[in-house]
Write a protein that holds these residues in place. Structure first.
Motif, PDB file in Angstrom:
ATOM      1  N   THR A 376       2.452  -1.073  -0.639  1.00 15.84           N
ATOM      2  CA  THR A 376       1.946  -1.592  -1.910  1.00 15.84           C
ATOM      3  C   THR A 376       0.766  -0.772  -2.414  1.00 15.84           C
ATOM      4  O   THR A 376       0.705  -0.408  -3.598  1.00 15.84           O
ATOM      5  CB  THR A 376       1.531  -3.058  -1.751  1.00 15.84           C
ATOM      6  N   SER A 377      -0.165  -0.465  -1.524  1.00 16.70           N
ATOM      7  CA  SER A 377      -1.343   0.305  -1.919  1.00 16.70           C
ATOM      8  C   SER A 377      -0.962   1.730  -2.323  1.00 16.70           C
ATOM      9  O   SER A 377      -1.552   2.290  -3.264  1.00 16.70           O
ATOM     10  CB  SER A 377      -2.353   0.354  -0.768  1.00 16.70           C
ATOM     11  N   GLN A 378       0.033   2.305  -1.645  1.00 18.04           N
ATOM     12  CA  GLN A 378       0.461   3.659  -1.998  1.00 18.04           C
ATOM     13  C   GLN A 378       1.111   3.683  -3.375  1.00 18.04           C
ATOM     14  O   GLN A 378       0.833   4.579  -4.191  1.00 18.04           O
ATOM     15  CB  GLN A 378       1.439   4.176  -0.935  1.00 18.04           C
ATOM     16  N   ASN A 379       1.971   2.695  -3.652  1.00 19.58           N
ATOM     17  CA  ASN A 379       2.598   2.620  -4.981  1.00 19.58           C
ATOM     18  C   ASN A 379       1.538   2.419  -6.062  1.00 19.58           C
ATOM     19  O   ASN A 379       1.605   3.037  -7.136  1.00 19.58           O
ATOM     20  CB  ASN A 379       3.618   1.482  -5.018  1.00 19.58           C
ATOM     21  N   ASN A 380       0.562   1.555  -5.792  1.00 19.46           N
ATOM     22  CA  ASN A 380      -0.493   1.310  -6.759  1.00 19.46           C
ATOM     23  C   ASN A 380      -1.312   2.579  -7.013  1.00 19.46           C
ATOM     24  O   ASN A 380      -1.659   2.893  -8.171  1.00 19.46           O
ATOM     25  CB  ASN A 380      -1.401   0.194  -6.263  1.00 19.46           C
ATOM     26  N   PHE A 381      -1.602   3.319  -5.936  1.00 21.37           N
ATOM     27  CA  PHE A 381      -2.381   4.544  -6.101  1.00 21.37           C
ATOM     28  C   PHE A 381      -1.596   5.597  -6.877  1.00 21.37           C
ATOM     29  O   PHE A 381      -2.157   6.291  -7.737  1.00 21.37           O
ATOM     30  CB  PHE A 381      -2.795   5.094  -4.738  1.00 21.37           C
TER      31      PHE A 381
END
Length: 438
Positions: A376-381
């Motif tokens: 999730t954090s990678q997609n958001n970044f």
């Protein structure tokens, strides 16, 4: 030409040093610790002493053999009066005596105290072996605690290095945007501040990594001379049966095994004290040589005796003021106390197992959630980065997305190794830690 040669030589030396850096696997770390750890070495010396104490030479079953020798010299002034009235006076009359013997003593029966003492030594030998096993288990757990600290920091440094690279790229973009009038100087300053913070975090982590490597090398007996890396991948066994592990804990837990040995030793201690109620029968034997050189006043000038002697002796302490009775009572009380301690320990071990089982399952779930959080954090970044390149988000929003990704990676790394250590602790409680492949 010389500059190119020097540069090429330096490059080759750098590559050689990189390739020469040792990769310390978990299996090799365990082997080195078992062989070189100072605590384990000391435990082995205790085992050797216990083995010596439990040998036949320390059992009391063998006889004692003593050699004795002596010599006596006399110079006397002697006045001798014979039956016929004659009187003889001797001045400086010399005489001497010499003796040598070999004496044997052997206890035939001592109320079985010797037998119970020998059995106690055997039980103590096994108890010392269990104590050495406990030292090894604790050392292995300590080893992997530090090993995974090194692994965690290694992964953290990778994440921090990537974060710093992204921050540097952001500074370049911010500088271009400022140069072309698309942004203010504040964006450039913010980027520079973030680079400094990221650099400091990376430097602190590298220093902490070196400290943990030294700690790990100490557990290994300081056997690794150069720098080294560790494996960062771990696998989990999710097929454990709670009921099976609990049964193994009741049978193989090291603390329960030790309390059982102590109970066996104290049981024999009661019998050993009771043996003082019975008599002791001993055998004595001697082979001796005696020679006497007498002065002139003696009827026999020289006498020599050589021969064997032997005998049996019996001693029975009919009453010693109550000391034996007191020792027997105290031995029984100690045995009772050991049984009470075992009951308490069984309850504590079962509680510790339940806590360890739940802790392991909980840490596994946390690790899986942290893995999902990474995605999730990678997609958001990634989306924030694209918008940042298009100028649709400001530097503050971009930095927040960057920190969210970094924190997610750091939390995932922490959760992974905590879960593995929880698994090892569970295996230690059940007595299975030394039976697995690392």
């Amino acid at each position: 030409m010389n500059i190119k040669f020097v540069f090429l030589s330096m490059l080759l030396m750098l590559q050689a040093s990189v390739f020469a850096q040792e990769l310390l696997s978990p299996e090799k770390a365990v082997v080195l610790a078992l062989k070189n750890n100072y605590g384990i070495k000391l435990a082995h010396t205790d085992v050797e002493i216990a083995n010596n104490n439990a040998g036949i030479l320390n059992s009391g079953y063998l006889p004692t053999l003593n050699g004795n020798a002596g010599a006596t010299y006399n110079s006397n002034n002697t006045e001798a009066e014979f039956s016929d009235g004659r009187v003889t006076t001797l001045k400086g009359a010399e005489s001497s005596r010499y003796n040598a013997s070999v004496d044997l003593n052997y206890v035939l029966f001592d109320g079985l105290g010797r037998a119970y003492n020998y059995k106690q030594l055997k039980e103590t030998q096994q108890l010392t072996g269990l104590q050495a096993r406990e030292t090894i288990e604790n050392t292995i757990l300590q080893l992997f605690t530090v090993y995974y600290n090194v692994a965690e920091l290694t992964k953290n440094i990778d994440a921090l290095t990537e974060t710093l690279a992204i921050s540097k790229d952001r500074l370049i973009r911010s500088q271009y945007q400022f140069d072309y009038g698309q942004s203010t100087k504040l964006a450039v300053l913010n980027a520079e501040v973030d680079i400094n913070n990221d650099s400091i975090n990376l430097m602190n982590s590298k220093q902490q990594l070196q400290n943990y490597k030294r700690d790990l090398n100490l557990v290994l007996g300081n056997t690794i001379l150069g720098d080294f890396d560790v494996h960062t991948q771990v696998s989990f066994n999710t097929l454990y049966s709670r009921s099976e592990l609990l049964e193994k804990t009741k049978v193989n837990n090291i603390n329960l095994l030790q309390i059982d040995k102590n109970i066996a030793i104290n049981t024999l201690g009661v019998k050993f004290q009771k043996s003082n109620y019975l008599p002791t029968v001993g055998l004595t034997g001697s082979y001796g040589w005696n020679k006497s050189n007498n002065n002139a006043a003696s009827f026999v000038a020289v006498s020599t005796n050589t021969g064997f002697s032997g005998g049996l002796n019996l001693s029975w302490n009919l009453f010693d003021g109550g000391s034996t009775i007191t020792r027997v009572k105290n031995a029984k009380i100690n045995l009772e106390a050991q049984n009470i301690q075992k009951e308490q320990l069984v309850v504590s071990v079962e509680r510790d197992f339940s806590n360890a089982w739940d802790d392991y399952q909980n840490k596994l779930r946390i690790f899986k959630l942290q893995e999902e959080n990474i995605n999730t954090s990678q997609n958001n970044f990634d989306r924030t980065l694209e918008k940042f390149k298009l100028g649709q988000v400001n530097s503050i929003e971009f930095r927040q997305a960057q920190l969210n990704l970094l924190n997610a990676e750091l939390s995932r790394n922490r959760a992974k190794y905590l879960a593995k250590l929880a698994e090892f602790y569970l295996l230690q409680l059940s007595g299975e830690l030394l039976n697995i492949n690392f």
